[in-house]
Each structure stands twice: as C-alpha cells, then as structure tokens.
Design a protein around this motif. Structure first.
Motif, PDB file in Angstrom:
ATOM      1  N   ARG A   1     -56.204   4.515 -28.811  1.00 21.25           N
ATOM      2  CA  ARG A   1     -56.559   5.010 -30.145  1.00 21.25           C
ATOM      3  C   ARG A   1     -56.067   6.390 -30.391  1.00 21.25           C
ATOM      4  O   ARG A   1     -55.512   6.531 -31.518  1.00 21.25           O
ATOM      5  N   GLN A   2     -56.070   7.329 -29.736  1.00 16.15           N
ATOM      6  CA  GLN A   2     -55.437   8.513 -30.025  1.00 16.15           C
ATOM      7  C   GLN A   2     -53.878   8.634 -30.686  1.00 16.15           C
ATOM      8  O   GLN A   2     -53.521   9.177 -31.426  1.00 16.15           O
ATOM      9  N   LEU A   3     -53.439   7.960 -29.717  1.00 13.10           N
ATOM     10  CA  LEU A   3     -51.848   7.814 -30.007  1.00 13.10           C
ATOM     11  C   LEU A   3     -51.685   7.336 -31.073  1.00 13.10           C
ATOM     12  O   LEU A   3     -50.583   7.443 -32.060  1.00 13.10           O
ATOM     13  N   ALA A   4     -52.413   6.153 -31.575  1.00 16.73           N
ATOM     14  CA  ALA A   4     -52.064   5.289 -32.721  1.00 16.73           C
ATOM     15  C   ALA A   4     -52.209   6.116 -33.890  1.00 16.73           C
ATOM     16  O   ALA A   4     -51.602   6.158 -35.056  1.00 16.73           O
ATOM     17  N   ILE A   5     -53.548   6.661 -34.095  1.00 18.54           N
ATOM     18  CA  ILE A   5     -54.084   7.434 -35.162  1.00 18.54           C
ATOM     19  C   ILE A   5     -53.260   8.763 -35.331  1.00 18.54           C
ATOM     20  O   ILE A   5     -52.736   9.006 -36.388  1.00 18.54           O
ATOM     21  N   GLY A   6     -52.950   9.248 -34.108  1.00 16.89           N
ATOM     22  CA  GLY A   6     -52.249  10.446 -34.221  1.00 16.89           C
ATOM     23  C   GLY A   6     -50.753  10.406 -34.901  1.00 16.89           C
ATOM     24  O   GLY A   6     -50.113  11.136 -35.708  1.00 16.89           O
TER      25      GLY A   6
ATOM     26  N   LEU B   1     -52.452   0.745 -21.175  1.00 14.52           N
ATOM     27  CA  LEU B   1     -53.158   2.304 -21.670  1.00 14.52           C
ATOM     28  C   LEU B   1     -54.756   2.201 -21.953  1.00 14.52           C
ATOM     29  O   LEU B   1     -55.167   1.072 -22.329  1.00 14.52           O
ATOM     30  N   PRO B   2     -55.491   3.258 -21.633  1.00 13.17           N
ATOM     31  CA  PRO B   2     -56.750   3.035 -21.664  1.00 13.17           C
ATOM     32  C   PRO B   2     -57.062   3.202 -23.115  1.00 13.17           C
ATOM     33  O   PRO B   2     -56.302   3.650 -24.160  1.00 13.17           O
TER      34      PRO B   2
END
Length: 281
Positions: free
Chosen positions: A209-214, A203-204
């Motif tokens: 980052r967006q997926l983990a934090i979300g 993954l880019p």
C-alpha cells in the motif's frame, strides 16, 4: 471570461448549503478555516446522523428542511444528488431568488437550475473528492447573469479546496465530469491493482500500500513540476528490454490505454444523460 483582478468579489455574508455530504463538508470546512464564522453558515440536511455530525464537527446550524431563514443567504451551495435537485429547488426558490447559486451536482444543467430557482445568477461546478484534503480540481461555468464579482466570490469560496479553472462552454462540464470528477476513482482502481499485485508477489499488505500510493503521489508531483509531456516522462523510465518495457508492452498488447479511454468516454456519456434525465421542466 476570467474575472478582472481589479474587480471586488460579491460580498458573501451568509451561506446556505442544501445538502451536507462530503463535498459540502469540504467547502464548508474550508470556509471556516478562512475565518467565516460558523454562525454565518446554515445547512439543509434531511438525514439525522449527518445533521449531528455537521453540528459536532463545524458548529453550524443544520435544518431538516428549507425555511424562510434561507432568505438571509447571499450564496446558496447546492450539494444534492441530481435526482432530488428539482424538488429541493422548488421548495426553496421563493426564499433564494436574490442569492448567488453554486451547484456541485453532477450532470444537472444550469438552464434547468435557473428555471427551477427563478434566477439566472447560477454557477455550475464540477469538483472532485480530493477537495476533502485541499487537493481538489474544480471546473466552473457561469451563466451570463453571474458577474465578475460573483465569479470572484465563488473562487474565494473554493480556494481552500484546491485548484480551479473556468470553462467557456457548459457542455465541456460533461468531459470534466468524466475526466477529473470521476477521475479519483480511476486512480484508486489502479492503486488497488498495484497493491494486489504487490501482495501476490510476496510483499506485506502495508508495504504494498505504501509503495503504490507513494508512487502515484510522486509521479503526479513530477508530472506537475515538469515542463515535459507525460509521454516523455514515461519514456525516461522505459529502457527497451527492461522491466518497465515488459510491463508497458503487456499493457499495450491488452489495449489498456484504449480501454481506459473508452471508459472515460462512457462516463462523459452518462454525465450528458443525467442532464437529460433530471433536467426536465
């Protein structure tokens, strides 16, 4: 003891902060948003760069060291490192004996603070860094001389930073320090791991980052909104033989939960040590 809803808070007209770092800034910023004029807030901050930032960001008066002006403060917020608390307190005690004192310094016990400052009107708080965005969790302990009105005043000061709770025993603050005070770092640690795993799997970085934090934000919101315990929420996501089951089985084999609990106990032990180390006469 919870302050009575019929009790009026102690009137806080002037507030002094000793230490102007991140936690002081979170509380200070919340007070200004509440409508407290910047002219009623003064800060002691020894570092020139931080003094300039506080003046520019909040428009408050910032001093390099303590002085007679501290006598006007009805509340003094102590946001200093544990190792410098004693020296700072001894320099200010003759100006602040009539004030209510709120300490956000980790580990330093209220008995030491009261002795150094020559007053028993002391409240200890253990906040955490999400206070910077109004999502903090703060535990509070008040010495007997702090009245219900004093406690309500403290609550009013801390409300913009997030949630809070009162503790019956000061010793519990060591556990709070380990659990929620240091807790954001644990969450960031797991977010780091999830981001790294995501990029390892192709993954880019921005998407990982967006997926983990979300995921952390969403799961926390679900846990807060649900009456079910975390174990049940976890079970609802875990089908035997599925992907979640594979991940959790791997963690159980590596004793991740036990190691994580051991780490939190180590933090609690260090909090207790700080009280012994920096709470001398």
């Amino acid at each position: 003891m919870t302050p009575s809803s019929t009790t009026s808070p102690t009137r806080i007209e002037h507030i002094a902060f000793v230490g102007g770092g991140n936690m002081a800034s979170a509380i200070l910023g919340g007070l200004i948003k509440q409508g407290l004029p910047a002219g009623q807030i003064q800060v002691v901050e020894p570092f020139a760069e931080q003094r300039a930032r506080l003046t520019q960001q909040f428009g408050v008066q910032v001093h390099e060291g303590p002085g007679a002006w501290l006598a006007a403060a009805s509340l003094v917020v102590w946001a200093v490192k544990p190792q410098v608390f004693k020296d700072a307190a001894l320099q200010t005690r003759f100006h602040t004996k009539t004030a209510l004192h709120l300490s956000v310094a980790a580990g330093v016990r209220s008995s030491s603070i009261a002795r150094w400052l020559g007053t028993e009107r002391v409240v200890r708080a253990m906040p955490n860094t999400p206070a910077l965005v109004g999502k903090g969790m703060t535990a509070l302990f008040a010495r007997e001389a702090a009245t219900d009105a004093d406690k309500l005043a403290i609550e009013k000061v801390l409300t913009p930073t997030g949630d809070f709770l009162w503790l019956a025993e000061e010793a519990q603050l060591d556990a709070v320090t380990a659990l929620s005070g240091s807790g954001p770092a644990y969450v960031f640690y797991f977010i780091e791991a999830m981001i790294e795993a995501g990029t390892d799997m192709g993954l880019p970085l921005a998407q990982a980052r967006q997926l983990a934090i979300g995921t952390f934000v969403g799961a926390s919101a679900l846990a807060q909104a649900s009456d079910e315990p975390p174990q049940e929420l976890r079970a609802r996501v875990t089908s035997k033989g599925g992907t979640t089951y594979a991940a959790l089985t791997s963690m159980e084999q590596d004793r991740v939960k036990m190691q994580f609990m051991r780490a939190i106990h180590a933090a609690r032990q260090r909090a207790a040590e700080l009280g012994d180390e920096f709470g001398g006469a």
